[in-house]
Write an enzyme that holds these catalytic residues in place. Sequence first.
Site, PDB file in Angstrom:
ATOM      1  N   GLU A  32      20.791  55.043  14.053  1.00  0.00           N
ATOM      2  CA  GLU A  32      20.304  54.251  15.176  1.00  0.00           C
ATOM      3  C   GLU A  32      20.458  54.895  16.525  1.00  0.00           C
ATOM      4  O   GLU A  32      21.304  55.596  16.915  1.00  0.00           O
ATOM      5  CB  GLU A  32      21.441  52.962  15.258  1.00  0.00           C
ATOM      6  CG  GLU A  32      21.536  52.078  16.501  1.00  0.00           C
ATOM      7  CD  GLU A  32      22.923  51.452  16.794  1.00  0.00           C
ATOM      8  OE1 GLU A  32      23.644  50.968  15.845  1.00  0.00           O
ATOM      9  OE2 GLU A  32      23.321  51.354  17.948  1.00  0.00           O
ATOM     10  N   ARG A  36      21.081  55.802  25.508  1.00  0.00           N
ATOM     11  CA  ARG A  36      22.133  55.968  26.528  1.00  0.00           C
ATOM     12  C   ARG A  36      21.650  57.719  27.139  1.00  0.00           C
ATOM     13  O   ARG A  36      22.310  58.077  27.965  1.00  0.00           O
ATOM     14  CB  ARG A  36      23.376  56.424  25.569  1.00  0.00           C
ATOM     15  CG  ARG A  36      23.805  55.100  25.046  1.00  0.00           C
ATOM     16  CD  ARG A  36      25.231  55.310  24.381  1.00  0.00           C
ATOM     17  NE  ARG A  36      25.518  54.456  23.340  1.00  0.00           N
ATOM     18  CZ  ARG A  36      26.633  54.161  22.705  1.00  0.00           C
ATOM     19  NH1 ARG A  36      27.437  55.194  22.678  1.00  0.00           N
ATOM     20  NH2 ARG A  36      26.676  53.138  22.143  1.00  0.00           N
ATOM     21  N   THR A  60      22.145  50.469  21.708  1.00  0.00           N
ATOM     22  CA  THR A  60      22.324  50.462  23.080  1.00  0.00           C
ATOM     23  C   THR A  60      21.189  49.976  24.017  1.00  0.00           C
ATOM     24  O   THR A  60      20.588  50.230  25.130  1.00  0.00           O
ATOM     25  CB  THR A  60      22.987  51.372  23.638  1.00  0.00           C
ATOM     26  OG1 THR A  60      23.442  52.105  22.619  1.00  0.00           O
ATOM     27  CG2 THR A  60      23.736  51.336  24.894  1.00  0.00           C
ATOM     28  N   LYS A 120      26.145  42.354  15.160  1.00  0.00           N
ATOM     29  CA  LYS A 120      27.161  43.783  15.425  1.00  0.00           C
ATOM     30  C   LYS A 120      28.539  43.190  15.946  1.00  0.00           C
ATOM     31  O   LYS A 120      28.431  42.253  16.840  1.00  0.00           O
ATOM     32  CB  LYS A 120      26.453  44.604  16.499  1.00  0.00           C
ATOM     33  CG  LYS A 120      27.221  45.830  16.951  1.00  0.00           C
ATOM     34  CD  LYS A 120      26.502  46.769  17.709  1.00  0.00           C
ATOM     35  CE  LYS A 120      27.440  47.745  18.331  1.00  0.00           C
ATOM     36  NZ  LYS A 120      26.578  48.877  18.929  1.00  0.00           N
TER      37      LYS A 120
HETATM   38  C1  3PG Z   1      28.520  51.959  19.691  1.00  0.00           C
HETATM   39  O1  3PG Z   1      27.720  52.017  20.473  1.00  0.00           O
HETATM   40  O2  3PG Z   1      28.181  51.309  18.504  1.00  0.00           O
HETATM   41  C2  3PG Z   1      29.582  52.782  19.684  1.00  0.00           C
HETATM   42  O3  3PG Z   1      29.661  53.654  20.822  1.00  0.00           O
HETATM   43  C3  3PG Z   1      30.218  53.343  18.394  1.00  0.00           C
HETATM   44  O4  3PG Z   1      31.565  53.344  18.415  1.00  0.00           O
HETATM   45  P1  3PG Z   1      32.334  54.659  17.825  1.00  0.00           P
HETATM   46  O5  3PG Z   1      31.856  55.684  18.538  1.00  0.00           O
HETATM   47  O6  3PG Z   1      33.667  54.083  17.849  1.00  0.00           O
HETATM   48  O7  3PG Z   1      31.792  54.701  16.266  1.00  0.00           O
END
Ligand code: 3PG
Length: 181
Positions: A32, A36, A60, A120
């Site tokens: 994924e 960002r 994101t 999610k």
């Molecule tokens: C996301 O956007 O899904 C998170 O930043 C992932 O979270 P994690 O870094 O705690 O796995």
Amino acid sequence: MEKFIPVVVIKELPEVDTILSALKANGINCAEITFRTACAKDAIKLACEKYPDMSIGAGTVINKEQCIDAIAAGATFIVSPGLSRDVAEVCKEHNIPYYPGCVTPTEIMAALDLGITTVKFFPANVYGGLNALKALSAPFSQVKFIPTGGVDRGNIDEFLAFDKVAAIGGSFFVKEALENK
Ligand code: 3PG
């Protein structure tokens, strides 16, 4: 869908190769790639060209424009931290799965109204983790969850053992893959 969804942040395009080859070497065939960073669209395009056997999605994705860009670049699934009706609409038009972030009953009901049954659950550790998933599954037995955010090697197995968990998302898959390279 793939069971493990690594959350990938690409700051510079050469990282696509470094990270995706490491994930593959660790038996993970999914990425994924998050919107960002400025190069997210190019990174998705490159990933789709160089790793055609992997499931490449965009994460994101918080607005329609990013969603259109992600799909044009080749993303085959879209993930958001929250729920966007605009993004849902674009995904529906393109017949691409959309996994919006939902942590409350109201958000889950909004997803169901849009025909979405896999969401999610983010940030999973902050919004009650497995206990919250179990409680939400009582009224929403048709819903599957992708816990993400704070999931790691220490708690992944308890999430995986719950049958309403469709997949696990997280950046720790990337960290582990790079360490095991
Ligand atoms: C996301 O956007 O899904 C998170 O930043 C992932 O979270 P994690 O870094 O705690 O796995």
